[in-house]
Structures are given as C-alpha cells and as structure tokens.
Design a protein around this motif. Structure first.
Motif, PDB file in Angstrom:
ATOM      1  N   MET A 191      -2.846   4.978 -11.086  1.00 16.11           N
ATOM      2  CA  MET A 191      -2.583   3.611 -10.667  1.00 16.11           C
ATOM      3  C   MET A 191      -1.738   3.604  -9.400  1.00 16.11           C
ATOM      4  N   GLY A 192      -0.728   4.490  -9.352  1.00 18.15           N
ATOM      5  CA  GLY A 192       0.074   4.617  -8.135  1.00 18.15           C
ATOM      6  C   GLY A 192      -0.743   5.112  -6.957  1.00 18.15           C
ATOM      7  N   MET A 193      -1.683   6.017  -7.202  1.00 16.18           N
ATOM      8  CA  MET A 193      -2.529   6.497  -6.118  1.00 16.18           C
ATOM      9  C   MET A 193      -3.491   5.409  -5.643  1.00 16.18           C
ATOM     10  N   ALA A 194      -3.885   4.514  -6.558  1.00 16.92           N
ATOM     11  CA  ALA A 194      -4.752   3.397  -6.156  1.00 16.92           C
ATOM     12  C   ALA A 194      -4.022   2.418  -5.251  1.00 16.92           C
ATOM     13  N   ALA A 195      -2.693   2.393  -5.314  1.00 16.76           N
ATOM     14  CA  ALA A 195      -1.907   1.505  -4.445  1.00 16.76           C
ATOM     15  C   ALA A 195      -1.746   2.066  -3.046  1.00 16.76           C
ATOM     16  N   LEU A 196      -2.255   3.275  -2.813  1.00 13.20           N
ATOM     17  CA  LEU A 196      -1.994   4.003  -1.573  1.00 13.20           C
ATOM     18  C   LEU A 196      -3.089   3.750  -0.542  1.00 13.20           C
ATOM     19  N   SER A 197      -2.656   3.553   0.681  1.00 15.45           N
ATOM     20  CA  SER A 197      -3.570   3.559   1.831  1.00 15.45           C
ATOM     21  C   SER A 197      -2.944   4.429   2.917  1.00 15.45           C
ATOM     22  N   VAL A 198      -3.773   5.085   3.722  1.00 21.41           N
ATOM     23  CA  VAL A 198      -3.316   6.066   4.702  1.00 21.41           C
ATOM     24  C   VAL A 198      -3.664   5.578   6.095  1.00 21.41           C
ATOM     25  N   HIS A 199      -2.682   5.677   6.983  1.00 22.94           N
ATOM     26  CA  HIS A 199      -2.886   5.338   8.394  1.00 22.94           C
ATOM     27  C   HIS A 199      -2.541   6.575   9.229  1.00 22.94           C
ATOM     28  N   LEU A 200      -3.535   7.067   9.961  1.00 18.70           N
ATOM     29  CA  LEU A 200      -3.370   8.287  10.751  1.00 18.70           C
ATOM     30  C   LEU A 200      -2.976   7.950  12.186  1.00 18.70           C
ATOM     31  N   HIS A 201      -2.171   8.864  12.770  1.00 20.36           N
ATOM     32  CA  HIS A 201      -1.813   8.731  14.168  1.00 20.36           C
ATOM     33  C   HIS A 201      -3.005   9.104  15.050  1.00 20.36           C
TER      34      HIS A 201
END
Length: 290
Positions: A191-201
């Motif tokens: 559930m915590g991983m589902a809350a994650l989004s990644v923004h790359l430089h």
C-alpha cells in the motif's frame, strides 16, 4: 524533470511470497515470545526483548526482500548504509515499546490500544525510513491519503496481533495470528509502494553515491535471518512455549491427603474449615450413667 517508470515485481511473485514468509516467521516467533511472557512471568523482560527483536527483524527483512524486486527504468538504485540500518533499529525499538506495554499491562483496554498504536507506527516508520535510504537520480513523491491508509493498516494489524498474543490459546492460535500479521504487514508495504511516484532528473546529473543493492543484500539479510533461526531454536526447546500452559508447576501429592479442587465460598456461606467441631460425649459420662 520527468516521470519515471516503476516496476515493483521485477522477479514476479517470488519476492512478494518470500517477503510474506519472512514477515510471518518474525511475527510467529515474536507473538510466541510475547505469549510466553504473559503465561509464565519468569524472565519476562528477556522474552519481551526477544519478541521485539524477532518482530522488528522480520518486518525489516520482509521490506528489503520485497525491495529487491523494485526497480526504476533508467535509474540505478543505491542505498545509504547508515539510514538503511537505522530503519532496523527504529523497528526494533518502537515495536519493543509497544510489546513491553502489553507485556506488563495486559492485552486489553488502553494498554492494548497504546501498545498496538506504537507498534504499528514502528512498522510504518521502518518502511518509510528504509525508503528514505534509497538514492537514485531523482526524487520520490507520495500520495498523502494512500500513505495514511498504509499507516492505519499497520496500526490495526499490530493491535490485532498483540490481542491474539494475549489470548493464550495454544500454538495453532499463534500460528494463525502470525499469518494474518504477515499478510497485514505485506499489505501495508505494498500500500505504501502504491502511494509512490518517481520523478527523474534530466540527463547529465551527478553520479549517485551509496551502496549498490547487491553489495548490501548479503550482510543485510544474513544477520536478521540468523537471528530469526536462533530465536526459533529457543522457542522449540522451551516446553512452555509449545504447550501454552499457565500452570507449569506440578501439583504436590501428599500421602493421605485426597487431591480435590478448592471451591471458593461466597459471602454469607460459612467456611467448613472455620466451623468448630463438637465431639460426642463419652458414654460413661452421659447423665444416664452418672
């Protein structure tokens, strides 16, 4: 910056299943040690400390086994060693506070609520501190509502597990509780991983410092696994842990004294032990024989 593509199951169902087993193993040992401390109060601090270390090691191992299947496309992941191991310390300490509260105050009422809340917050803190130890060419962003839901799952699961440990209903009861706890801890993780989004430089950033996952994996997992196996040996060789009998002291048998259960007398009913015994008069001293 641009959004990154996340894969949480790089090895298919292998990592979720192994992670679940690690959570169940740590939960089973920890709950049995907690039950042992509640059943027989000898060496209670030691059993509660062992329970804290078992549950904390189990959920920490579960987290990083699951994270071996996590990857970000085009962004190698590294780990900060001090932060990674600090998450283990946080898990053991916070889980220990909750377990000691229940171990000394009982698995009911405000003690259960307080202990379960602290233990659940320890599980959630371990997860997000472990995530903070990850380093890559980008940043994480979390959805607040989903993160809150994961914390609620952790608190409810920890409270239910501590309540089950306080019921003292045998080995199968604790095994069932550990399976539920493992499912809840794994559910909280994903559930915590589902809350994650990644923004790359954008391209051309500085190289990322830290340890590669392969360099940390062996020492990170061997230590907690060895401890869990050692705790399992301690549980197996303690008969009271297996039998869950509250009264392990054998009843003393004395010749000529029948073994019977003492029945408490309510107020208003005389206690036979306190009633004076009247002896019958000797025949030669009766009025008729004088």
């Amino acid at each position: 910056m641009h959004d990154g593509t996340v894969d949480g199951f790089s090895y298919g169902l292998v990592t979720p299943l192994v992670a679940y087993l690690m959570a169940c193993l740590g939960g089973a040992l920890g709950l049995r040690c907690t039950t042992r401390a509640l059943v027989a109060r000898s060496w209670r601090p030691g059993w509660l400390a062992l329970a804290s270390a078992a549950i904390g090691s189990g959920i920490w191992t579960m987290h990083f086994v699951a994270m071996t299947g996590f990857s970000v496309e085009g962004a190698p992941i590294h780990y900060d060693r001090p932060t990674t191991y600090a998450s283990l310390v946080v898990a053991i300490v916070m889980v220990g506070v909750g377990i000691f509260i229940v171990g000394y105050k009982g698995a009911n009422g405000s003690a259960l609520f307080t202990g379960g809340t602290i233990t659940g917050l320890g599980v959630a803190s371990m997860h997000y501190l472990g995530m903070a130890g990850m380093q890559f060419d980008g940043v994480f962003e979390y959805n607040v509502l989903t993160v809150s839901a994961s914390v609620v799952i952790a608190v409810v699961a920890a409270t239910a597990a501590l309540w089950a440990a306080g019921q003292v209903r045998g080995l199968l009861w604790s095994v069932g509780a550990s399976l539920v706890m493992g499912l809840a801890v794994s559910g909280m993780h994903y559930m915590g991983m589902a809350a994650l989004s990644v923004h790359l430089h954008d391209a051309g950033g500085d190289p990322v410092a830290g340890e590669a996952p392969a360099a940390l994996l062996a020492p990170m997992l061997i230590g907690p696994l060895a401890f869990l196996l050692l705790a399992g040996v301690v549980v197996m060789f303690d008969p009271l842990m297996v039998m869950s009998r509250a009264d392990w002291t054998p009843v003393e048998r004395k010749p000529g004294v029948p073994a019977r259960e003492l029945v408490p007398y309510s107020a208003g009913r005389p206690d036979p032990a306190r009633i004076p015994v009247r002896r019958a008069a000797h025949p030669s001293r009766t009025p008729q024989n004088r």
